[in-house]
Scaffold this motif. Structure first.
Motif: not given
Length: 268
Positions: A93-95, A100-102, A174-179, A181-184
């Protein structure tokens, strides 16, 4: 952008694939979600791309409390899979996004060793073990060791993950960068009566476990934010144009501290 020229091979057997991968300028192609981006940007210029889609590595199986995930299993297929767990569901759900998931694979994400990826912390929390085939034969390597060892020139065929008990407290934050999506900052956690795992990523140079914090929680010892911060500091926080090392480490400390506080209020 257009990639630099390369040869494309699609072997029919694992042995054939391994033989092709002994070329130091070859790379395996599974989901290809990350690789194709690097090819187009020309940040990676292999002479041979080895497509492993015909090797029968798209299966999942469950045995002896382990979930075995083949190298071609897509991330989306881990959602609510038989023998799966809430931690895997949470990471799906988070990644990334639906594309990407498919297309992306779990094993491919582990082999990419991206600090800001979501799957390495989860696989570390589930005691992931990689099955690898190389010119010297087959071997199994704990993911924690594979992160510090080169695996180029060999083929990772699957990862085995431990299946948590039904009463396990588990999840992924996780905290992700809004633009982008990578994890901060990110943490995968698994808490059982005889096993505790806190695996972190995003904020550190290489995803890893907070073993001292795990032991303290397992013993029922009070854990302070200062102790968590010290463990995170030992994993070498990193910064980039998206967030400073100090900010990432602070957010990660808050994530872990909040999880421990929530768990302490439940009856394990």
């Amino acid at each position: 952008m257009i990639p630099a020229s390369f040869s494309y091979k699609r072997p029919e057997t694992i042995d054939e694939a391994v033989a092709l991968l002994t070329d130091p300028n070859s790379v395996p192609l599974a989901g290809g979600h990350s690789l194709l981006t690097r090819l187009k940007r020309r940040t990676q210029r292999p002479s041979v791309v080895v497509d492993i889609s015909r090797l029968g590595l798209e299966k999942m199986s469950q045995a002896s409390g382990r979930l075995n995930v083949g190298a071609m299993v897509r991330q989306a297929n881990l959602k609510d899979c038989e023998g799966g767990c809430a931690l895997l569901n949470a990471v799906v759900d988070a990644t990334g996004d639906s594309s990407t998931r498919a297309n992306g694979t779990l094993v491919g994400a582990l082999c990419a060793k991206e600090p800001g990826g979501d799957w390495i912390p989860a696989a570390l929390a589930l005691d992931g073990v990689l099955s690898i085939v190389g010119p010297e034969g087959r071997e199994t390597i704990p993911l924690s060791q594979a992160l510090t060892r080169p695996i180029e020139g060999r083929l990772v065929t699957e990862v085995a993950l431990s299946i948590p008990g039904k009463e396990a407290i588990q999840g992924y934050r996780k905290v992700k960068h809004a633009a982008v999506g990578w994890s901060i900052a990110s943490v995968a956690f698994l808490i059982e009566k005889e096993r505790v795992r806190f695996s972190v990523g995003g904020a550190v140079a290489r995803p890893g476990r907070l073993k001292q914090i795990e032991n303290a929680v397992l013993r029922g010892t009070k854990v302070t934010a200062e102790q968590i911060a010290a463990q995170i500091d030992a994993l070498e926080p990193i910064g980039d144009r998206y967030a400073s090392a100090k900010y990432r480490a602070r957010r990660l400390t808050i994530l872990v501290n909040d999880i421990i506080s929530e768990v302490s209020q439940t009856d394990r």
